[in-house]
Design an enzyme around this catalytic site. Structure first.
Site, mmCIF file in Angstrom:
data_model
loop_
_atom_site.group_PDB
_atom_site.id
_atom_site.type_symbol
_atom_site.label_atom_id
_atom_site.label_comp_id
_atom_site.label_asym_id
_atom_site.label_seq_id
_atom_site.Cartn_x
_atom_site.Cartn_y
_atom_site.Cartn_z
ATOM 1 N N GLU A 1 -21.270 -38.592 4.064
ATOM 2 C CA GLU A 1 -20.084 -37.785 3.801
ATOM 3 C C GLU A 1 -20.109 -36.469 4.560
ATOM 4 O O GLU A 1 -19.074 -36.034 5.095
ATOM 5 C CB GLU A 1 -19.947 -37.517 2.298
ATOM 6 C CG GLU A 1 -18.725 -36.707 1.925
ATOM 7 C CD GLU A 1 -18.686 -36.314 0.471
ATOM 8 O OE1 GLU A 1 -17.743 -35.601 0.081
ATOM 9 O OE2 GLU A 1 -19.607 -36.704 -0.278
ATOM 10 N N GLU B 1 -10.021 -35.490 -1.509
ATOM 11 C CA GLU B 1 -10.968 -36.597 -1.400
ATOM 12 C C GLU B 1 -10.248 -37.662 -0.576
ATOM 13 O O GLU B 1 -9.332 -38.334 -1.068
ATOM 14 C CB GLU B 1 -11.326 -37.142 -2.784
ATOM 15 C CG GLU B 1 -12.072 -36.154 -3.677
ATOM 16 C CD GLU B 1 -13.569 -36.136 -3.412
ATOM 17 O OE1 GLU B 1 -14.015 -36.790 -2.444
ATOM 18 O OE2 GLU B 1 -14.286 -35.465 -4.168
#
Length: 264
Positions: A98, A229
């Site tokens: 990530e 997100e």
């Protein structure tokens, strides 16, 4: 509760992601902790800086996993709570982390915004340092007097079928900027991602919006702020998009377009 010496391994929202292994040789960059410069800038020279400022906050950092003592330290999170300084973030099932995704997308967003005449600041200036802590990330946006602060993340839910993006803002608001301005920014991000063809989350929030009261970066902000997100790194389709340069370019275009629309 965080135990001393224990490495906090977590995804952004659901906590279902796998930890990202620490990379040998990763250096601790001084700007990754509380002694960081007030603003990490990628702006044009001061003589040509526009008035409007955007702070981009790429989630996590590449050196977090190998420095548990730093990232497990409790810091203020707003609403009288504390949270760990930072986390490692999640990763795709094939190991794409990530922190690398958020760093790359943020750089692409910044380039697009600078080309549109905006001043762009970042909460971290590389992808191999540690932190900065979540309270420091909020402070960077406040000190820059940002017109918009956007935190870029990806989720790591292992729930069957979980996919789609969601956008969060601090709720209930703790100051005027967390009210209508932050809500408008969150909706601009949601609308732009939808127009780009991204599905809204099937497992968190409603229609792509997920107000939260537990995110330090949002709670401590005194500027219009939202966190996106971009999708679920444990979903094969979304993971493939995030791991490809073309996919990251599409995410960046949607986010940059949303910020421009918000700023009018």
């Amino acid at each position: 509760m965080v135990l001393a010496g224990t490495l906090l391994l977590a995804g952004c929202t659901s906590g279902g992601g796998s930890p990202v292994p620490g990379s040998p040789g990763v250096s601790v960059v001084p700007s990754g902790v509380s002694g960081a410069p007030s603003v990490l800038s990628s702006a044009a020279p001061s003589s040509s800086r526009p008035q409007r400022v955007v702070v981009l906050d790429p989630g996590h950092n590449g050196g977090n996993a190998s420095h548990p003592g730093v990232i497990n330290k409790p810091v203020p999170a707003g609403r009288g709570e504390t949270k760990p300084c930072n986390t490692t973030g999640t990763a795709t099932r094939t190991g794409y982390p990530e922190h690398a995704f958020t760093w790359d997308v943020a750089q692409r967003v910044g380039a697009l915004l600078r080309a549109a005449g905006l001043r762009v600041e970042y909460t971290r200036n590389d992808d191999n340092g540690v932190g900065p802590c979540v309270d420091r990330r909020a402070a960077i946006g406040n000190e820059a007097n940002a017109d918009a602060v956007v935190s870029i993340h990806a989720d790591g839910s292992t729930s069957p079928g979980a996919h789609g993006f969601h956008v969060s803002y601090s709720a209930p608001p703790l100051n005027p900027a967390q009210g209508e301005p932050s809500i408008s920014l969150a909706h601009a991000l949601r609308d732009s991602l939808q127009r780009a063809g991204y599905p809204t989350s099937t497992y968190l929030g409603s229609a792509g919006i997920y107000p939260r009261d537990d995110l330090a970066g949002l709670n401590l902000s005194t500027r219009p702020a939202a966190l996106v997100e971009c999708g679920n790194m444990r979903n094969a389709t979304e993971a493939a998009a995030m791991a490809s340069p073309e996919g990251r370019a599409r995410y960046a275009q949607a986010i940059a377009s949303a910020i421009e629309a918000f700023l009018g």
